[in-house]
Motif scaffolding. Structure first.
Motif, PDB file in Angstrom:
ATOM      1  N   HIS A 177       0.837  -1.213   0.000  1.00  0.00           N
ATOM      2  CA  HIS A 177       0.000   0.000   0.000  1.00  0.00           C
ATOM      3  C   HIS A 177       0.867   1.257   0.000  1.00  0.00           C
ATOM      4  N   LEU A 178       2.012   1.197   0.663  1.00  0.00           N
ATOM      5  CA  LEU A 178       2.943   2.327   0.658  1.00  0.00           C
ATOM      6  C   LEU A 178       3.379   2.656  -0.767  1.00  0.00           C
ATOM      7  N   ALA A 179       3.626   1.635  -1.582  1.00  0.00           N
ATOM      8  CA  ALA A 179       4.037   1.867  -2.972  1.00  0.00           C
ATOM      9  C   ALA A 179       2.974   2.652  -3.723  1.00  0.00           C
ATOM     10  N   ALA A 180       1.714   2.292  -3.536  1.00  0.00           N
ATOM     11  CA  ALA A 180       0.626   3.000  -4.209  1.00  0.00           C
ATOM     12  C   ALA A 180       0.528   4.440  -3.706  1.00  0.00           C
ATOM     13  N   GLU A 181       0.683   4.639  -2.398  1.00  0.00           N
ATOM     14  CA  GLU A 181       0.622   5.988  -1.836  1.00  0.00           C
ATOM     15  C   GLU A 181       1.799   6.829  -2.307  1.00  0.00           C
ATOM     16  N   LEU A 182       2.966   6.252  -2.374  1.00  0.00           N
ATOM     17  CA  LEU A 182       4.141   6.973  -2.864  1.00  0.00           C
ATOM     18  C   LEU A 182       3.937   7.398  -4.316  1.00  0.00           C
ATOM     19  N   GLU A 183       3.435   6.494  -5.131  1.00  0.00           N
ATOM     20  CA  GLU A 183       3.169   6.827  -6.536  1.00  0.00           C
ATOM     21  C   GLU A 183       2.148   7.961  -6.637  1.00  0.00           C
ATOM     22  N   ARG A 184       1.083   7.890  -5.829  1.00  0.00           N
ATOM     23  CA  ARG A 184       0.061   8.939  -5.833  1.00  0.00           C
ATOM     24  C   ARG A 184       0.675  10.287  -5.475  1.00  0.00           C
ATOM     25  N   ARG A 185       1.528  10.293  -4.455  1.00  0.00           N
ATOM     26  CA  ARG A 185       2.149  11.543  -4.015  1.00  0.00           C
ATOM     27  C   ARG A 185       3.127  12.084  -5.059  1.00  0.00           C
ATOM     28  N   LEU A 186       3.885  11.205  -5.682  1.00  0.00           N
ATOM     29  CA  LEU A 186       4.835  11.663  -6.705  1.00  0.00           C
ATOM     30  C   LEU A 186       4.104  12.218  -7.930  1.00  0.00           C
ATOM     31  N   ASP A 187       2.906  11.713  -8.200  1.00  0.00           N
ATOM     32  CA  ASP A 187       2.097  12.225  -9.317  1.00  0.00           C
ATOM     33  C   ASP A 187       1.566  13.626  -9.059  1.00  0.00           C
ATOM     34  N   LEU A 188       1.649  14.112  -7.822  1.00  0.00           N
ATOM     35  CA  LEU A 188       1.188  15.461  -7.499  1.00  0.00           C
ATOM     36  C   LEU A 188       2.172  16.530  -7.960  1.00  0.00           C
ATOM     37  N   ASP A 189       3.307  16.133  -8.504  1.00  0.00           N
ATOM     38  CA  ASP A 189       4.322  17.047  -9.050  1.00  0.00           C
ATOM     39  C   ASP A 189       4.729  18.149  -8.078  1.00  0.00           C
ATOM     40  N   ASN A 204       3.185  19.410  -5.554  1.00  0.00           N
ATOM     41  CA  ASN A 204       2.108  20.141  -4.900  1.00  0.00           C
ATOM     42  C   ASN A 204       1.667  19.362  -3.660  1.00  0.00           C
ATOM     43  N   LEU A 205       2.481  19.416  -2.623  1.00  0.00           N
ATOM     44  CA  LEU A 205       2.269  18.585  -1.436  1.00  0.00           C
ATOM     45  C   LEU A 205       1.870  19.389  -0.206  1.00  0.00           C
ATOM     46  N   ASP A 206       1.417  20.632  -0.410  1.00  0.00           N
ATOM     47  CA  ASP A 206       1.094  21.490   0.729  1.00  0.00           C
ATOM     48  C   ASP A 206       0.058  20.876   1.661  1.00  0.00           C
ATOM     49  N   ARG A 250       7.258  13.538   0.774  1.00  0.00           N
ATOM     50  CA  ARG A 250       6.998  13.678   2.206  1.00  0.00           C
ATOM     51  C   ARG A 250       6.770  12.320   2.877  1.00  0.00           C
ATOM     52  N   VAL A 251       7.494  11.308   2.403  1.00  0.00           N
ATOM     53  CA  VAL A 251       7.489   9.980   3.013  1.00  0.00           C
ATOM     54  C   VAL A 251       8.892   9.761   3.574  1.00  0.00           C
ATOM     55  N   HIS A 252       8.988   9.528   4.859  1.00  0.00           N
ATOM     56  CA  HIS A 252      10.278   9.401   5.525  1.00  0.00           C
ATOM     57  C   HIS A 252      10.381   8.018   6.159  1.00  0.00           C
ATOM     58  N   VAL A 253      11.561   7.428   6.052  1.00  0.00           N
ATOM     59  CA  VAL A 253      11.776   6.076   6.555  1.00  0.00           C
ATOM     60  C   VAL A 253      12.753   6.121   7.726  1.00  0.00           C
TER      61      VAL A 253
END
Length: 175
Positions: free
Chosen positions: A16-28, A30-32, A84-87
């Motif tokens: 699920h993290l992979a899908a969320e990471l992809e979704r966030r990276l698709d925001l180009d 715009n992560l405010d 904005r994903v930190h490990v």
């Protein structure tokens, strides 16, 4: 906060993290309005080996060789900060399981070392020079390594109750 206490749950959460990471990276960028996501991997050595074995138990002939959970973690280590994903990784990052890095220290912007051997320092913090000759015996002391420098730092020592209070009531000035 979610917690996964078994390998199947950890596997599913990382997929699920992979899908969320992809979704966030698709925001180009715009992560405010996107909250930070922190992924903590405890006992990373064992967990990664168990994830690899778990994948082998049900992997089909046409499935990728690498566990999708491990691939997701590897992607979060490489590209996560941009989304904005930190490990937080507790343990030794074996590059035999995390195949993307030629050396372990390439995976992390900040390395925190406590009670380490000279070999661990050479693997995770070579850019900061040789390992300190003697480690500080005081509880809560560790080294923070960023880029090419290391700084000895004192952690805040808290009881379990202090941590619970701090996490559940951050506005309390006594915490």
């Amino acid at each position: 906060m979610t917690h996964r206490g078994n390998i199947a749950g950890i596997h599913d959460a990382l997929v699920h993290l992979a899908a969320e990471l992809e979704r966030r990276l698709d925001l180009d960028g715009n992560l405010d309005d996107v909250p930070r996501l922190i992924v903590a991997v405890d006992e990373a050595n064992t967990t990664l080996r168990q994830l690899a074995r778990y994948w082998e138990t049900f992997r089909q002939k046409d499935d990728p060789t690498t566990s999708p959970a491990i691939a997701a973690l590897e992607e979060a280590l490489w590209a996560g900060r941009a989304a904005r994903v930190h490990v937080i990784f507790d343990g030794w990052p074996h590059t035999t399981v995390l195949g993307g890095a030629s050396v372990a220290h390439e995976l992390f912007a900040t390395v925190i070392l406590s009670r380490f051997t000279a070999n661990t320092w050479r693997c995770l913090a070579p850019m900061a020079g040789p390992a300190p000759k003697k480690q500080n015996p005081h509880r809560g002391r560790f080294h923070v390594v960023q880029q090419d420098s290391a700084h000895e730092t004192q952690a805040v020592l808290m009881t379990d109750a202090d941590v619970v209070n701090w996490l559940t009531d951050p506005e309390d000035p006594e915490s």
